[in-house]
Design a protein around this motif. Structure first.
Motif, PDB file in Angstrom:
ATOM      1  N   GLN A  87     -38.811 -15.452  47.479  1.00  0.00           N
ATOM      2  CA  GLN A  87     -40.180 -15.317  46.999  1.00  0.00           C
ATOM      3  C   GLN A  87     -40.166 -14.765  45.579  1.00  0.00           C
ATOM      4  O   GLN A  87     -39.707 -13.660  45.331  1.00  0.00           O
ATOM      5  N   GLY A  88     -40.679 -15.540  44.636  1.00  0.00           N
ATOM      6  CA  GLY A  88     -40.732 -15.119  43.237  1.00  0.00           C
ATOM      7  C   GLY A  88     -39.372 -15.042  42.574  1.00  0.00           C
ATOM      8  O   GLY A  88     -39.224 -14.405  41.545  1.00  0.00           O
ATOM      9  N   ARG A  89     -38.368 -15.667  43.133  1.00  0.00           N
ATOM     10  CA  ARG A  89     -37.002 -15.604  42.610  1.00  0.00           C
ATOM     11  C   ARG A  89     -36.468 -17.009  42.361  1.00  0.00           C
ATOM     12  O   ARG A  89     -36.852 -17.963  43.017  1.00  0.00           O
ATOM     13  N   SER A  90     -35.537 -17.109  41.443  1.00  0.00           N
ATOM     14  CA  SER A  90     -34.817 -18.354  41.190  1.00  0.00           C
ATOM     15  C   SER A  90     -33.388 -18.161  41.667  1.00  0.00           C
ATOM     16  O   SER A  90     -32.812 -17.091  41.493  1.00  0.00           O
ATOM     17  N   PRO A  91     -32.786 -19.178  42.269  1.00  0.00           N
ATOM     18  CA  PRO A  91     -31.405 -19.024  42.729  1.00  0.00           C
ATOM     19  C   PRO A  91     -30.428 -18.987  41.559  1.00  0.00           C
ATOM     20  O   PRO A  91     -30.661 -19.591  40.518  1.00  0.00           O
ATOM     21  N   ILE A  92     -29.356 -18.239  41.743  1.00  0.00           N
ATOM     22  CA  ILE A  92     -28.298 -18.160  40.747  1.00  0.00           C
ATOM     23  C   ILE A  92     -26.987 -18.018  41.513  1.00  0.00           C
ATOM     24  O   ILE A  92     -26.940 -17.371  42.564  1.00  0.00           O
ATOM     25  N   HIS A  93     -25.928 -18.648  41.035  1.00  0.00           N
ATOM     26  CA  HIS A  93     -24.637 -18.573  41.705  1.00  0.00           C
ATOM     27  C   HIS A  93     -23.994 -17.222  41.430  1.00  0.00           C
ATOM     28  O   HIS A  93     -24.090 -16.700  40.327  1.00  0.00           O
ATOM     29  N   TRP A  94     -23.342 -16.643  42.422  1.00  0.00           N
ATOM     30  CA  TRP A  94     -22.671 -15.364  42.243  1.00  0.00           C
ATOM     31  C   TRP A  94     -21.363 -15.581  41.486  1.00  0.00           C
ATOM     32  O   TRP A  94     -20.844 -16.681  41.414  1.00  0.00           O
ATOM     33  N   GLY A  95     -20.855 -14.518  40.906  1.00  0.00           N
ATOM     34  CA  GLY A  95     -19.616 -14.587  40.151  1.00  0.00           C
ATOM     35  C   GLY A  95     -19.870 -14.226  38.701  1.00  0.00           C
ATOM     36  O   GLY A  95     -20.875 -13.611  38.354  1.00  0.00           O
ATOM     37  N   THR A  96     -18.939 -14.616  37.844  1.00  0.00           N
ATOM     38  CA  THR A  96     -19.039 -14.293  36.428  1.00  0.00           C
ATOM     39  C   THR A  96     -18.930 -15.566  35.612  1.00  0.00           C
ATOM     40  O   THR A  96     -17.956 -16.301  35.724  1.00  0.00           O
ATOM     41  N   GLY A  97     -19.924 -15.827  34.799  1.00  0.00           N
ATOM     42  CA  GLY A  97     -19.874 -16.942  33.870  1.00  0.00           C
ATOM     43  C   GLY A  97     -19.348 -16.466  32.529  1.00  0.00           C
ATOM     44  O   GLY A  97     -19.336 -15.266  32.241  1.00  0.00           O
ATOM     45  N   VAL A  98     -18.945 -17.389  31.696  1.00  0.00           N
ATOM     46  CA  VAL A  98     -18.417 -17.046  30.378  1.00  0.00           C
ATOM     47  C   VAL A  98     -19.477 -16.261  29.591  1.00  0.00           C
ATOM     48  O   VAL A  98     -20.596 -16.730  29.405  1.00  0.00           O
ATOM     49  N   GLN A 157     -46.186 -12.518  31.211  1.00  0.00           N
ATOM     50  CA  GLN A 157     -45.361 -13.288  32.131  1.00  0.00           C
ATOM     51  C   GLN A 157     -43.994 -13.508  31.507  1.00  0.00           C
ATOM     52  O   GLN A 157     -43.892 -13.791  30.318  1.00  0.00           O
ATOM     53  N   THR A 158     -42.937 -13.399  32.296  1.00  0.00           N
ATOM     54  CA  THR A 158     -41.589 -13.645  31.800  1.00  0.00           C
ATOM     55  C   THR A 158     -40.941 -14.833  32.491  1.00  0.00           C
ATOM     56  O   THR A 158     -39.775 -15.090  32.308  1.00  0.00           O
ATOM     57  N   ARG A 159     -41.692 -15.570  33.284  1.00  0.00           N
ATOM     58  CA  ARG A 159     -41.142 -16.696  34.030  1.00  0.00           C
ATOM     59  C   ARG A 159     -41.033 -17.941  33.158  1.00  0.00           C
ATOM     60  O   ARG A 159     -41.876 -18.195  32.318  1.00  0.00           O
ATOM     61  N   SER A 160     -40.009 -18.713  33.422  1.00  0.00           N
ATOM     62  CA  SER A 160     -39.924 -20.047  32.833  1.00  0.00           C
ATOM     63  C   SER A 160     -40.906 -20.933  33.591  1.00  0.00           C
ATOM     64  O   SER A 160     -41.348 -20.572  34.682  1.00  0.00           O
ATOM     65  N   PRO A 161     -41.225 -22.110  33.063  1.00  0.00           N
ATOM     66  CA  PRO A 161     -42.088 -23.018  33.832  1.00  0.00           C
ATOM     67  C   PRO A 161     -41.476 -23.265  35.215  1.00  0.00           C
ATOM     68  O   PRO A 161     -40.253 -23.330  35.349  1.00  0.00           O
ATOM     69  N   TYR A 162     -42.302 -23.378  36.228  1.00  0.00           N
ATOM     70  CA  TYR A 162     -41.772 -23.501  37.582  1.00  0.00           C
ATOM     71  C   TYR A 162     -42.629 -24.414  38.442  1.00  0.00           C
ATOM     72  O   TYR A 162     -43.774 -24.716  38.109  1.00  0.00           O
ATOM     73  N   LEU A 163     -42.040 -24.848  39.546  1.00  0.00           N
ATOM     74  CA  LEU A 163     -42.729 -25.573  40.607  1.00  0.00           C
ATOM     75  C   LEU A 163     -42.358 -24.882  41.900  1.00  0.00           C
ATOM     76  O   LEU A 163     -41.177 -24.738  42.217  1.00  0.00           O
ATOM     77  N   SER A 164     -43.315 -24.447  42.637  1.00  0.00           N
ATOM     78  CA  SER A 164     -43.065 -23.686  43.859  1.00  0.00           C
ATOM     79  C   SER A 164     -42.770 -24.613  45.032  1.00  0.00           C
ATOM     80  O   SER A 164     -43.500 -25.574  45.278  1.00  0.00           O
TER      81      SER A 164
END
Length: 176
Positions: free
Chosen positions: A59-70, A154-161
């Motif tokens: 809810q109100g979150r965007s998924p992100i993969h765990w780990g470390t990116g460059v 607002q700090t959200r990027s454009p979104y579709l729920s």
């Protein structure tokens, strides 16, 4: 359609969870009724680990993969961060000023001048008033007032729920 893996998360355009799935709304779930799913998730998303565990909350979150990116900070599985809006306050605004200078000398023009200054008005007979000057006799800062209403931005990027659903039943995933 093939059976999903237990714990598999899908995006779903409906406003309900189909049979065998649950919405990813962070709800607490009884371990005794979902032992297979608990064996995969544990208390990564919450719960006491004795009688309950929590499902992921999108809810109100965007998924992100765990780990470390460059060049990125590490992200742990189940970690959540960020806010949907933020208030810009004087304390978190970069240091800057809005100084506006005027001249205490008499004006020489009744229209704004390029690189000119606001000056003292000199005509009291309702004629066009010269209130601008090219070179100030003496610069003085004008008082400034605080503006704004402290409404969060607002700090959200454009979104579709859509709904995120998690499979409660299906094939137990092997680690091979």
């Amino acid at each position: 359609m093939s059976d999903p893996f237990i714990g598999e998360i899908k995006m779903f355009a409906g406003n309900f969870a189909p049979r065998g799935y649950s919405l990813c709304n962070g709800q607490l779930t009884a371990i005794s009724q979902n032992t297979a799913l608990f064996s995969l998730l544990g208390t990564t998303y919450g719960g006491d680990g004795v009688t309950t565990f929590a499902l992921p909350n999108f809810q109100g979150r965007s998924p992100i993969h765990w780990g470390t990116g460059v060049g990125l900070q590490p992200v742990e599985l189940g970690e959540f961060a960020g806010v949907e809006s933020v208030s810009v306050l004087t304390s978190n605004m970069p240091a800057h000023n809005h100084t506006i200078f005027a001249s205490t000398g008499e004006g020489t023009s009744n229209v704004p001048l390029a690189n000119g200054y606001l000056a003292a008005a000199v005509d009291k007979d309702l004629n066009p008033i010269n209130m601008y000057t090219a070179a100030p006799a003496n610069q003085v800062p004008l008082n400034s007032t605080v503006s704004g209403s402290s409404i969060p931005l607002q700090t959200r990027s454009p979104y579709l729920s859509v709904s995120f659903i998690i499979a409660l039943m299906g094939e137990y995933p092997s680690r091979s």
